[in-house]
Design an enzyme around this catalytic site. Structure first.
Site, short mmCIF file in Angstrom:
data_model
loop_
_atom_site.label_atom_id
_atom_site.label_comp_id
_atom_site.label_asym_id
_atom_site.label_seq_id
_atom_site.Cartn_x
_atom_site.Cartn_y
_atom_site.Cartn_z
N GLU A 7 84.49 35.90 24.39
CA GLU A 7 84.18 34.55 24.92
C GLU A 7 82.90 34.61 25.72
OE1 GLU A 7 87.67 31.93 25.91
OE2 GLU A 7 88.37 33.88 26.64
N LYS A 52 102.11 29.07 26.80
CA LYS A 52 101.88 30.37 27.39
C LYS A 52 101.17 30.19 28.74
CE LYS A 52 98.04 32.64 26.55
NZ LYS A 52 96.86 31.99 27.19
N LYS A 86 85.65 37.86 28.86
CA LYS A 86 84.92 36.63 29.20
C LYS A 86 83.51 37.02 29.64
CE LYS A 86 88.85 33.71 30.30
NZ LYS A 86 88.93 32.84 29.12
N ASP A 139 96.55 37.08 29.56
CA ASP A 139 96.03 35.82 29.02
C ASP A 139 95.71 35.92 27.52
OD1 ASP A 139 95.10 33.15 29.31
OD2 ASP A 139 93.02 33.84 29.44
N HIS A 159 97.63 36.37 21.98
CA HIS A 159 96.73 36.14 20.84
C HIS A 159 96.38 37.43 20.08
CE1 HIS A 159 96.50 32.31 22.72
NE2 HIS A 159 95.51 32.56 23.55
N ASP A 182 101.52 29.72 20.64
CA ASP A 182 100.36 30.58 20.72
C ASP A 182 99.34 29.86 19.85
OD1 ASP A 182 98.32 32.40 20.00
OD2 ASP A 182 99.58 34.05 20.66
N HIS A 183 98.36 29.20 20.48
CA HIS A 183 97.55 28.28 19.68
C HIS A 183 96.71 29.00 18.62
CE1 HIS A 183 94.25 29.25 22.51
NE2 HIS A 183 93.44 28.83 21.56
N ARG A 210 102.88 12.85 38.18
CA ARG A 210 103.37 12.33 39.47
C ARG A 210 102.47 11.24 40.02
NH1 ARG A 210 102.92 17.72 42.66
NH2 ARG A 210 101.04 17.57 41.39
P1 NDP Z 1 96.63 21.37 35.08
O1 NDP Z 1 96.65 21.98 36.44
O2 NDP Z 1 95.38 20.72 34.62
O3 NDP Z 1 97.76 20.26 35.01
C1 NDP Z 1 99.01 20.47 35.56
C2 NDP Z 1 99.88 19.28 35.25
O4 NDP Z 1 101.14 19.51 35.87
C3 NDP Z 1 99.34 17.97 35.80
O5 NDP Z 1 99.46 16.99 34.80
C4 NDP Z 1 100.29 17.66 36.95
O6 NDP Z 1 100.51 16.29 37.02
C5 NDP Z 1 101.56 18.31 36.47
N1 NDP Z 1 102.47 18.58 37.56
C6 NDP Z 1 102.30 19.44 38.58
N2 NDP Z 1 103.37 19.38 39.39
C7 NDP Z 1 104.21 18.48 38.86
C8 NDP Z 1 105.46 17.96 39.21
N3 NDP Z 1 106.11 18.36 40.31
N4 NDP Z 1 106.02 17.03 38.42
C9 NDP Z 1 105.39 16.57 37.32
N5 NDP Z 1 104.21 17.04 36.91
C10 NDP Z 1 103.63 17.95 37.68
O7 NDP Z 1 97.17 22.48 34.07
P2 NDP Z 1 96.79 22.69 32.53
O8 NDP Z 1 96.89 21.39 31.84
O9 NDP Z 1 95.53 23.44 32.46
O10 NDP Z 1 97.93 23.69 32.04
C11 NDP Z 1 99.25 23.29 31.76
C12 NDP Z 1 100.02 24.50 31.20
O11 NDP Z 1 99.44 24.92 29.99
C13 NDP Z 1 100.00 25.72 32.12
O12 NDP Z 1 101.20 26.43 31.97
C14 NDP Z 1 98.84 26.53 31.56
O13 NDP Z 1 98.97 27.91 31.86
C15 NDP Z 1 99.03 26.27 30.08
N6 NDP Z 1 97.80 26.45 29.29
C16 NDP Z 1 96.69 25.71 29.57
C17 NDP Z 1 95.54 25.88 28.81
C18 NDP Z 1 94.33 25.06 29.05
O14 NDP Z 1 93.36 25.22 28.29
N7 NDP Z 1 94.30 24.21 30.06
C19 NDP Z 1 95.49 26.85 27.68
C20 NDP Z 1 96.73 27.55 27.44
C21 NDP Z 1 97.82 27.35 28.24
P3 NDP Z 1 100.25 15.37 38.31
O15 NDP Z 1 99.28 16.08 39.19
O16 NDP Z 1 99.78 14.10 37.71
O17 NDP Z 1 101.56 15.25 38.87
C1 BG6 Z 2 93.71 30.50 26.03
C2 BG6 Z 2 93.34 31.29 27.25
O1 BG6 Z 2 95.02 30.82 25.62
O2 BG6 Z 2 92.80 30.84 24.97
C3 BG6 Z 2 91.91 31.00 27.66
O3 BG6 Z 2 94.22 30.90 28.31
C4 BG6 Z 2 90.96 31.26 26.50
O4 BG6 Z 2 91.53 31.82 28.76
C5 BG6 Z 2 91.44 30.53 25.26
O5 BG6 Z 2 89.68 30.79 26.87
C6 BG6 Z 2 90.62 30.92 24.04
O6 BG6 Z 2 90.98 30.10 22.97
P1 BG6 Z 2 89.93 29.75 21.80
O7 BG6 Z 2 90.74 28.95 20.85
O8 BG6 Z 2 88.83 28.97 22.47
O9 BG6 Z 2 89.44 31.05 21.27
#
Ligand code: NDP
Ligand code: BG6
Length: 493
Positions: free
Chosen positions: A217, A149, A341, A236, A241, A178-179, A50
């Protein structure tokens, strides 16, 4: 598993293009694929957000992140700038249907064989995004949708997502990530079991006394407090996993590497998990939460002192569970699952403990008692397989000592020293259309069905999680979970 070829052209669209996952994992992963020559020339990546960013501002932002997360040895200026020429930032608010017209227009400029929509946004957006994509006709057979997830927070919310996404996309268009399944070491587990006849006769209740699956972790929750507080370790890590790892250990040999052949076998394992009664939850599970302690020699704050966490939080950061599988192969063999953790170190491993000899004729060296044969499959950070056996200690007695045969993958595969990150493999598989390493809807549903009684019993229990000091191996009760059965956690040292 990846015999399919990449299509000649693809559009990969990241919703959440400014977010942590895309900038820290997914774009660096795609860069690595590009560096390895694994991407077709006509493959484009659209990053959505956004924020009011110009293309230049966006590229500068991701480069800063990429330099942090791509190892220096893998950085190549030429490859990076060629990679950037694939990328385009598109400003779209996922909640605004009208703005999807912009996306459609951009994609139409580059009609590709495959359109992948990777929803790296909060799950509360999944329904809206799919509805809006479908309104623009972006749910046709050449479109795939990737869901990160956690998929819901319980069975009902997960089913609601399934239903909403399923209105527009067929199961063969849906990729649930599921990575862990993208990790080389996890795929190697299949190779070990089904590419060798050696272990198969022993891989059953007659020869195995218990199985331990650990994902430990060292880190705390970092900046993800908002997400973690509503989630906890069971949702989580265990629901996905750990249960997926359990499936790979316990499944029957699939008839082929076909995605449904593999997923059919995993589903049978999930269906055979014995459901927990309320009484079982108290007897067979341990939940913990880290209090202040030390991590890497530095003071570490308590979970409840992390940013965004309420002082009276009951969210668990540690889980130990005794799971059991009711089928011919595994009846009576406990599978202990362990994750947390702020533990002393980062490691993921599977330990298969074999039964002891029926009658031991040898004396055991001091400290060697209770260490019968075991197979340790270390998934990370290093990757190895160790087979522990008893051997005669040198000297003029017949005392036995455990020793191990060691297979270290880094040494075994000298030609390919870099092990790909999980997301690289998964992103390529999505573009190729290979679903073997993705979770099918019925697996997801069954996993939620199994964890839900645990979630419900914990939610109703005023006692809350047991506290453990940051930097330790969790509450003492987790060791008791095993010692009650006459076992102990495997300790490599
Ligand atoms: P972040 O909070 O870092 O990013 C969220 C993203 O969503 C931003 O790019 C934001 O973009 C976008 N966003 C929010 N609202 C809107 C909207 N209305 N329209 C368009 N874009 C929007 O989250 P993560 O990247 O950490 O996580 C993303 C997903 O992946 C989640 O479901 C999380 O649970 C999952 N996940 C994340 C992991 C991780 O390591 N980070 C691991 C496993 C799963 P902007 O603000 O630019 O609009
Ligand atoms: C993610 C969890 O799916 O896996 C995190 O949301 C966790 O909380 C991560 O830290 C662990 O992944 P890895 O590959 O670092 O073992």
């Amino acid at each position: 598993m990846s015999q399919l070829q990449l299509p000649k052209s693809f559009n990969l669209v990241f919703f959440g293009g400014t977010g942590d996952l895309v900038t820290r994992k997914l774009l660096p992963g795609m860069y690595q694929c590009d560096r390895n020559g694994q991407l077709v020339r006509d493959g484009r990546i659209y990053c959505l957000g956004r924020q009011d960013l110009t293309q230049e501002m966006y590229l500068a932002k991701i480069e800063e992140k990429a330099r942090e997360f791509i190892p220096k040895a893998d950085w190549n200026d030429g490859v990076w700038s060629a990679f950037l020429s694939r990328l385009q930032y598109v400003r779209v608010d996922a909640g605004e249907p009208a703005q999807y017209a912009v996306l459609k227009e951009v994609l139409e400029r580059n009609p590709a064989e495959v359109n992948v929509f990777f929803l790296s946004v909060a799950p509360s957006f999944f329904t809206t995004v799919c509805d809006n994509l479908a309104r623009q006709g972006l749910s046709r057979a050449n479109c795939r949708v990737v869901l990160e997830k956690p998929l819901g927070h319980d069975l009902a919310s997960s089913n609601a997502i399934t239903e909403a996404v399923g209105k527009h996309y067929r199961e063969n268009q849906i990729y649930r990530i599921d990575h862990y399944l993208g990790k080389e070491s996890v795929q190697n587990l299949m190779a070990l079991r089904f590419g060798n006849a050696l272990f198969e006769p022993l891989w059953r209740r007659e020869w195995i006394s218990n199985v331990q699956i650990t994902i430990a972790e060292e880190v705390g929750i970092g900046s993800r407090g908002g997400f973690y507080e509503g989630t906890g370790a069971l949702r989580d890590m265990v629901q996905n996993h750990l249960l997926q790892l359990l499936c790979f250990v316990a499944m029957e040999p699939p008839v082929s590497l076909d995605s449904n052949a593999i997923r059919d076998e995993k589903l049978k394992v999930l269906e055979s998990l014995i459901p927990f009664t309320e009484e079982d939850v108290f007897k067979k599970t341990v939940r913990g939460q880290y209090r202040a302690g030390t991590s890497r020699g530095k003071p570490a704050v308590a979970y409840v002192e992390e940013a965004g966490i309420p002082a009276d939080s009951k969210t668990e950061t540690f889980v130990a569970i005794k799971a059991e599988i009711a089928n011919w192969r595994w009846a009576g063999v406990p599978f202990y699952l362990f994750t947390g953790k702020r533990l002393p170190t980062r490691l993921a491993e599977i330990v298969i403990n074999f039964r002891d000899v029926p009658h031991q004729i040898f004396p055991l060296a001091p400290g060697a008692a209770g260490a019968p044969a075991k197979l340790v499959i270390r998934l990370q950070p290093d990757e190895y397989i160790r087979l522990y056996l008893y051997a005669k200690q040198p000297g003029d007695t017949m005392e036995l000592q455990p020793v191990y045969l060691d297979l270290n993958f880094a040494g075994a595969f000298k030609t390919n020293t870099r092990r790909a990150e999980g997301y690289e493999r998964l992103l390529l598989d999505i573009i190729r259309g290979n679903q073997s390493l993705f979770v099918r809807q019925d697996e997801l549903e069954q996993a939620w069905r199994w964890v839900e009684p645990i979630l419900n019993t914990w939610a109703a229990d005023p006692a809350g999680p047991k506290l453990y000091a940051a930097g330790t191996w969790g509450p003492a009760a987790s060791a008791e979970l095993l010692s009650r059965d006459g076992f102990c956690w495997h300790d490599e040292d």
